[in-house]
Enzyme design. Structure first.
Site, PDB file in Angstrom:
ATOM      1  N   HIS A  32       0.851  -1.188   0.025  1.00  0.00           N
ATOM      2  CA  HIS A  32       0.141   0.000  -0.027  1.00  0.00           C
ATOM      3  C   HIS A  32       1.059   1.193  -0.054  1.00  0.00           C
ATOM      4  O   HIS A  32       2.123   1.070  -0.161  1.00  0.00           O
ATOM      5  CB  HIS A  32      -0.871  -0.196   1.104  1.00  0.00           C
ATOM      6  CG  HIS A  32      -0.091  -0.265   2.589  1.00  0.00           C
ATOM      7  ND1 HIS A  32       0.719   0.457   3.047  1.00  0.00           N
ATOM      8  CD2 HIS A  32      -0.277  -1.072   3.363  1.00  0.00           C
ATOM      9  CE1 HIS A  32       1.097   0.135   4.293  1.00  0.00           C
ATOM     10  NE2 HIS A  32       0.580  -1.085   4.453  1.00  0.00           N
ATOM     11  N   HIS A  35       4.081   1.368   2.353  1.00  0.00           N
ATOM     12  CA  HIS A  35       5.316   0.623   1.697  1.00  0.00           C
ATOM     13  C   HIS A  35       5.836   1.500   0.699  1.00  0.00           C
ATOM     14  O   HIS A  35       7.174   1.778   0.360  1.00  0.00           O
ATOM     15  CB  HIS A  35       5.167  -0.795   1.149  1.00  0.00           C
ATOM     16  CG  HIS A  35       4.164  -1.755   2.102  1.00  0.00           C
ATOM     17  ND1 HIS A  35       2.994  -1.953   1.925  1.00  0.00           N
ATOM     18  CD2 HIS A  35       4.667  -2.178   2.971  1.00  0.00           C
ATOM     19  CE1 HIS A  35       2.771  -3.050   2.944  1.00  0.00           C
ATOM     20  NE2 HIS A  35       4.036  -3.045   3.836  1.00  0.00           N
ATOM     21  N   GLN A 146       7.759   4.027  10.746  1.00  0.00           N
ATOM     22  CA  GLN A 146       7.551   4.400  12.014  1.00  0.00           C
ATOM     23  C   GLN A 146       6.315   3.570  12.617  1.00  0.00           C
ATOM     24  O   GLN A 146       5.984   3.292  13.571  1.00  0.00           O
ATOM     25  CB  GLN A 146       7.430   6.038  12.159  1.00  0.00           C
ATOM     26  CG  GLN A 146       7.010   6.624  13.479  1.00  0.00           C
ATOM     27  CD  GLN A 146       7.918   6.181  14.579  1.00  0.00           C
ATOM     28  OE1 GLN A 146       9.343   5.938  14.258  1.00  0.00           O
ATOM     29  NE2 GLN A 146       7.470   6.119  15.806  1.00  0.00           N
ATOM     30  N   GLN A 151       9.616  -2.281  16.067  1.00  0.00           N
ATOM     31  CA  GLN A 151      10.532  -3.402  15.013  1.00  0.00           C
ATOM     32  C   GLN A 151      11.630  -2.188  14.523  1.00  0.00           C
ATOM     33  O   GLN A 151      12.650  -2.777  14.516  1.00  0.00           O
ATOM     34  CB  GLN A 151       9.699  -3.558  13.663  1.00  0.00           C
ATOM     35  CG  GLN A 151      10.206  -4.123  12.848  1.00  0.00           C
ATOM     36  CD  GLN A 151       9.205  -4.425  11.628  1.00  0.00           C
ATOM     37  OE1 GLN A 151       8.297  -5.189  11.794  1.00  0.00           O
ATOM     38  NE2 GLN A 151       9.379  -3.738  10.436  1.00  0.00           N
ATOM     39  N   SER A 183      -2.402  -0.342   6.411  1.00  0.00           N
ATOM     40  CA  SER A 183      -1.765  -1.476   6.812  1.00  0.00           C
ATOM     41  C   SER A 183      -2.309  -2.626   6.004  1.00  0.00           C
ATOM     42  O   SER A 183      -3.586  -2.571   5.620  1.00  0.00           O
ATOM     43  CB  SER A 183      -2.155  -1.853   8.253  1.00  0.00           C
ATOM     44  OG  SER A 183      -2.161  -3.195   8.628  1.00  0.00           O
TER      45      SER A 183
HETATM   46  P1  AMP Z   1       5.154  -5.039   6.472  1.00  0.00           P
HETATM   47  O1  AMP Z   1       4.838  -5.398   5.078  1.00  0.00           O
HETATM   48  O2  AMP Z   1       3.944  -4.955   7.247  1.00  0.00           O
HETATM   49  O3  AMP Z   1       6.194  -6.045   7.345  1.00  0.00           O
HETATM   50  O4  AMP Z   1       5.613  -3.745   6.392  1.00  0.00           O
HETATM   51  C1  AMP Z   1       7.046  -3.361   5.505  1.00  0.00           C
HETATM   52  C2  AMP Z   1       7.559  -2.142   5.928  1.00  0.00           C
HETATM   53  O5  AMP Z   1       6.519  -0.997   5.865  1.00  0.00           O
HETATM   54  C3  AMP Z   1       7.780  -1.909   7.537  1.00  0.00           C
HETATM   55  O6  AMP Z   1       8.901  -1.337   7.764  1.00  0.00           O
HETATM   56  C4  AMP Z   1       6.378  -1.034   7.925  1.00  0.00           C
HETATM   57  O7  AMP Z   1       6.965  -0.394   9.315  1.00  0.00           O
HETATM   58  C5  AMP Z   1       6.392  -0.261   6.593  1.00  0.00           C
HETATM   59  N1  AMP Z   1       4.930   0.343   6.890  1.00  0.00           N
HETATM   60  C6  AMP Z   1       3.844  -0.373   6.798  1.00  0.00           C
HETATM   61  N2  AMP Z   1       2.712   0.285   7.091  1.00  0.00           N
HETATM   62  C7  AMP Z   1       2.956   1.734   6.963  1.00  0.00           C
HETATM   63  C8  AMP Z   1       2.313   2.901   6.905  1.00  0.00           C
HETATM   64  N3  AMP Z   1       1.172   3.193   6.954  1.00  0.00           N
HETATM   65  N4  AMP Z   1       3.397   4.030   7.004  1.00  0.00           N
HETATM   66  C9  AMP Z   1       4.640   3.948   6.817  1.00  0.00           C
HETATM   67  N5  AMP Z   1       5.322   2.910   6.626  1.00  0.00           N
HETATM   68  C10 AMP Z   1       4.621   1.514   6.867  1.00  0.00           C
END
Ligand code: AMP
Length: 278
Positions: A32, A35, A146, A151, A183
């Site tokens: 999304h 990312h 953030q 994490q 998310s």
């Molecule tokens: P994930 O696929 O959920 O593991 O996320 C991959 C990366 O994208 C991680 O570093 C997350 O913190 C970041 N991320 C996920 N959602 C958001 C968001 N809404 N805003 C900024 N970064 C995000």
């Protein structure tokens, strides 16, 4: 854009251009705008950009959550291609976790609270896979959101503690128009739950405003957020925290710098969000 699966192929691409700067964005896919904001930052700051898509079983403590996790690899690849990514790495689970696998990376105190306490093993799964991904990609800079503040804190700690020569860049949380943090899990919400979910954003922003207006007592900020979330019948609190942004230790009394964070269930879907004050 290249799409690569074998570890050796990823290593070979990286090894071919050792002198260039490499930006790396690790993800679970189902991409999304959150990312993509990391990808754009990586694109702006590096010669080459690698994004990985890997639904890492080790970081899911519930089998049902792993199975329900959305998977949209083809669409993800199109989005990454449109952002000018050079390499998409989609590791193979059997290659990442070979038979007899038994080595974990455990960042200690930082991962023991909040998500660590409520999702046992989750952060150890994250720090282990991130270390493995780093070992193969050997990025100059790696980008994290953030949104997953703990994490990011754990990855910062591990890079420092294990003497890795990688800059960790943490990017702001990207939100929907109504404030809900983007998310991959948001698509799992029912229409009613989706309508209720911005209560997280409202609780956090009201606490930030209270802090800015001079209310610095950690206990009061916590209970403020609790009351706000409890006013939403579909929301079930997992935790609400006012913690030190680096150590994640829970704070008491007046705070001049803090991570306000929460985890809340809407049915089976667990959402997290946070804001900082300083
Ligand atoms: P994930 O696929 O959920 O593991 O996320 C991959 C990366 O994208 C991680 O570093 C997350 O913190 C970041 N991320 C996920 N959602 C958001 C968001 N809404 N805003 C900024 N970064 C995000």
């Amino acid at each position: 854009m290249e799409i690569i699966t074998p570890i050796q192929a990823m290593r070979a691409v990286r090894r071919a251009e050792p002198e260039l700067s490499w930006g790396f964005v690790p993800t679970l896919g189902a991409l999304h705008e959150g990312h993509l904001s990391l990808v754009r930052r990586a694109r702006a700051e590096n010669d080459r950009v690698v994004a990985s898509i890997f639904v890492n079983p080790m970081q899911f403590e519930r089998q049902s959550d792993l199975q329900a996790y959305p998977r949209t690899v083809e669409r993800d690849a199109d989005l990454l291609n449109a952002e000018g990514v050079d390499v998409v790495w989609t590791p193979d689970e059997a290659e990442m976790y070979p038979p007899g696998f038994q080595t974990v990376v455990d960042v200690q105190a930082v991962t023991r609270r909040l998500e660590g306490e409520h999702r046992p093993g989750h952060l150890q799964g994250v720090t282990t896979i991130v270390t493995k991904l780093f070992n193969v990609v050997r990025p100059t800079r790696a980008y994290f959101g953030q949104k997953d503040a703990q994490q990011a804190a754990a990855v910062r700690r591990l890079v420092l503690d294990l003497s890795m020569d990688i800059a960790i860049v943490v990017c702001p949380t990207v939100r929907e128009a109504d404030g809900l943090a983007m998310s991959s899990r948001n698509v799992l919400l029912t229409q009613e739950q989706r309508a209720a979910a911005p209560v997280l954003y409202r609780a956090l922003s009201e606490a930030v405003r209270a802090w800015e207006a001079g209310e610095h007592q950690a206990e009061i900020l916590r209970s403020w957020m609790k009351t706000r979330i409890e006013s939403e019948p579909l929301a079930q609190i997992d935790y609400i925290s006012v913690a030190d942004p680096d150590t994640l230790e829970e704070l008491h009394g007046p705070v001049d710098r803090a991570l306000l964070s929460l985890a809340v269930y809407f049915g089976d879907v667990r959402l997290i969000d946070n804001m900082t004050v300083s």
